[in-house]
Write an enzyme that holds these catalytic residues in place. Structure first.
Site, PDB file in Angstrom:
ATOM      1  N   GLU A 207      -3.688   3.098  15.639  1.00 22.02           N
ATOM      2  CA  GLU A 207      -4.294   2.054  14.823  1.00 22.02           C
ATOM      3  C   GLU A 207      -3.510   0.753  14.921  1.00 22.02           C
ATOM      4  OE1 GLU A 207      -5.297   5.269  11.326  1.00 22.02           O
ATOM      5  OE2 GLU A 207      -4.292   3.413  10.816  1.00 22.02           O
TER       6      GLU A 207
ATOM      7  N   CYS B  43      -1.174   3.148   6.377  1.00 26.52           N
ATOM      8  CA  CYS B  43      -0.684   3.876   7.526  1.00 26.52           C
ATOM      9  C   CYS B  43      -1.458   5.155   7.865  1.00 26.52           C
ATOM     10  CB  CYS B  43       0.761   4.250   7.189  1.00 26.52           C
ATOM     11  SG  CYS B  43       1.758   4.431   8.584  1.00 26.52           S
TER      12      CYS B  43
ATOM     13  N   SER C  39       9.703  -1.765  10.299  1.00 24.93           N
ATOM     14  CA  SER C  39       9.827  -0.926   9.101  1.00 24.93           C
ATOM     15  C   SER C  39      10.253   0.484   9.484  1.00 24.93           C
ATOM     16  CB  SER C  39       8.469  -0.885   8.386  1.00 24.93           C
ATOM     17  OG  SER C  39       8.532  -0.057   7.253  1.00 24.93           O
TER      18      SER C  39
ATOM     19  N   GLY D  67       3.715   5.934  12.988  1.00 27.06           N
ATOM     20  CA  GLY D  67       4.932   6.299  13.703  1.00 27.06           C
ATOM     21  C   GLY D  67       6.193   5.740  13.086  1.00 27.06           C
TER      22      GLY D  67
ATOM     23  N   LEU E 192      12.014   2.886   1.023  1.00 25.40           N
ATOM     24  CA  LEU E 192      12.903   3.612   0.111  1.00 25.40           C
ATOM     25  C   LEU E 192      12.084   4.527  -0.801  1.00 25.40           C
ATOM     26  CD1 LEU E 192      15.931   3.844  -0.681  1.00 25.40           C
ATOM     27  CD2 LEU E 192      15.435   2.219  -2.515  1.00 25.40           C
TER      28      LEU E 192
HETATM   29  N1  SAH Z   1       7.755   4.943   9.669  1.00 26.39           N
HETATM   30  C1  SAH Z   1       7.919   3.608   9.216  1.00 26.39           C
HETATM   31  C2  SAH Z   1       6.736   2.696   9.485  1.00 26.39           C
HETATM   32  C3  SAH Z   1       5.368   3.235   9.231  1.00 26.39           C
HETATM   33  S1  SAH Z   1       4.855   3.397   7.554  1.00 26.39           S
HETATM   34  C4  SAH Z   1       8.293   3.595   7.741  1.00 26.39           C
HETATM   35  O1  SAH Z   1       8.352   4.663   7.139  1.00 26.39           O
HETATM   36  O2  SAH Z   1       8.584   2.535   7.207  1.00 26.39           O
HETATM   37  C5  SAH Z   1       4.707   1.759   6.971  1.00 26.39           C
HETATM   38  C6  SAH Z   1       4.761   1.642   5.445  1.00 26.39           C
HETATM   39  O3  SAH Z   1       3.517   2.068   4.860  1.00 26.39           O
HETATM   40  C7  SAH Z   1       5.850   2.500   4.853  1.00 26.39           C
HETATM   41  O4  SAH Z   1       6.532   1.816   3.835  1.00 26.39           O
HETATM   42  C8  SAH Z   1       5.039   3.641   4.292  1.00 26.39           C
HETATM   43  O5  SAH Z   1       5.776   4.328   3.359  1.00 26.39           O
HETATM   44  C9  SAH Z   1       3.802   2.918   3.776  1.00 26.39           C
HETATM   45  N2  SAH Z   1       2.659   3.784   3.483  1.00 26.39           N
HETATM   46  C10 SAH Z   1       2.324   4.952   4.065  1.00 26.39           C
HETATM   47  N3  SAH Z   1       1.220   5.485   3.494  1.00 26.39           N
HETATM   48  C11 SAH Z   1       0.838   4.627   2.503  1.00 26.39           C
HETATM   49  C12 SAH Z   1      -0.217   4.639   1.529  1.00 26.39           C
HETATM   50  N4  SAH Z   1      -1.112   5.599   1.497  1.00 26.39           N
HETATM   51  N5  SAH Z   1      -0.287   3.589   0.651  1.00 26.39           N
HETATM   52  C13 SAH Z   1       0.620   2.574   0.714  1.00 26.39           C
HETATM   53  N6  SAH Z   1       1.633   2.528   1.614  1.00 26.39           N
HETATM   54  C14 SAH Z   1       1.754   3.543   2.499  1.00 26.39           C
END
Ligand code: SAH
Length: 349
Positions: A89, A330, A188, A156, A212
């Site tokens: 995506e 994501c 990120s 990812g 975090l």
């Molecule tokens: N692996 C990396 C980048 C991908 S996720 C990371 O963990 O940062 C990118 C961001 O989207 C992360 O902060 C993740 O926690 C957040 N995210 C994932 N699913 C989500 C959701 N359903 N609602 C809001 N944020 C989400």
């Protein structure tokens, strides 16, 4: 054969020198590909026939196929199909300050965060540098726009695909490449501390965001399996190292999950954890999807959490929501595969 969009400037210089050409030709190669947008060796106008031959013996011009597109006023979400059928995506957000694209770095993800859709799809493979570059070029071409900001926040874990990520950033920031400023790129991570430090020690570091999502190990252990390896305290230390070494502000991402991590007490713990460090909290309203066990915190809870952090002198912002109705969080498009709008079936861009 390698996709030409994986070729870095240093590699191009080395290849030219090894084959008796002047390294200065590398600038011409990159100008043709990234400035003149050549889509084939025939369209390369700045390099000699011999250099073209050298390149075409080793490289090809990759393309991404659009599998699905979802659009709203300010967001366009692409589901791209890679050459081996894997899907990723990419999200375009039209912001006040320009066009921002959120790219994926892996097909699926192995980090297993409990709230995240990407984790439901195990990693199929790492993306190549070319596949990251092509997400940007494909969106630019399809929309006839220039991208001014990149967030590496799609499917990812970027630091679990470190080499390709660094090559991608080198090409994205190269004056002959995509020519983006490092302060226009944000990576990120879920908090792979060794990589955070390694990334800080690179030259020309870009912005960093760290997911975090919890103010203590008890909650983070429950939400993010990576916390077994890197505890909250270590993540904060690595984030501080990055902000000090690179003189950049580091964002701590914090998804607000109803009844899980959103109490006033949690806000206090988070403030204590941050202390005087130059770390900025970004509160993210949870984007629920099919089958999700979590719910988003109420507006009142988010406001109270925000106020508590402010009261403690913490820099905090609330993320503007883009495309929540498009399942733009994501991994959601890939996992939901909901309605398809304007599918360009079979078309490549
Ligand atoms: N692996 C990396 C980048 C991908 S996720 C990371 O963990 O940062 C990118 C961001 O989207 C992360 O902060 C993740 O926690 C957040 N995210 C994932 N699913 C989500 C959701 N359903 N609602 C809001 N944020 C989400």
């Amino acid at each position: 054969m390698t996709d030409i969009f994986s070729l870095t400037y240093e590699q191009a210089c080395a290849l030219l020198c090894e084959n008796g050409f002047r390294a200065t030709q590398a600038a011409n190669i990159f100008r043709d590909i990234y400035k003149n947008k050549a889509g084939s060796f025939d369209e390369m106008k700045s390099v000699s026939a011999k250099v073209k031959q050298l390149l075409s013996d080793r490289f090809y011009f990759g393309v991404l196929k659009i599998d699905e597109i979802l659009q709203s006023v300010d967001t366009v979400k692409y589901l791209f199909e890679l050459s081996d059928g894997c899907r990723v995506e990419t999200v375009l957000m039209r912001q006040k300050y320009g066009n921002s694209v959120c790219i994926s770095t892996q097909s699926g993800c192995n980090m297993g965060c409990k709230f995240c859709c990407s984790g439901r799809m195990k990693k199929q493979r790492d993306l190549t540098c070319a596949e990251m570059i092509l997400q940007i070029l494909s969106v630019e071409k399809h929309q006839n726009i220039t991208i001014s900001n990149i967030t590496v926040m799609g499917i990812g874990e970027p630091f679990d695909n470190y080499r390709a990520l660094c090559d991608f950033i080198d090409i994205a920031t190269l004056p002959h490449g995509l020519e983006m400023g490092t302060n226009h790129i944000t990576v990120s991570t879920c908090g792979l501390c060794d990589r955070i430090r390694q990334f800080a020690d690179r030259k020309d570091p870009c912005n960093l965001a760290v997911s975090l999502h919890a103010p203590n190990d008890e909650i983070r252990d429950m939400l993010m399996p990576v916390n077994r390896r890197y505890k909250v305290g270590e993540v904060i230390k690595a984030a501080k190292y990055y902000s000090e070494k690179c003189n950049r502000k580091v964002l701590l991402e914090y998804i607000m999950l109803d009844g899980i991590n959103d109490s006033r007490e949690n806000a206090g713990q988070l403030a204590e954890l941050i202390g005087e460090a130059r770390l900025f909290v970004n509160l993210i309203p949870f984007n629920a999807s099919n089958g999700s066990i979590y719910r988003r915190s109420s507006e009142e809870k988010i406001t109270a959490f925000y106020d508590e952090l402010k009261k403690n002198g913490i820099n905090v912002t609330r993320r503007k929501e883009f495309g929540s109705q498009l399942s733009a969080a994501c991994g959601q498009l890939r996992s939901d595969r909901i309605i398809s709008i304007d599918t360009q079936s079979g078309g490549t861009i």
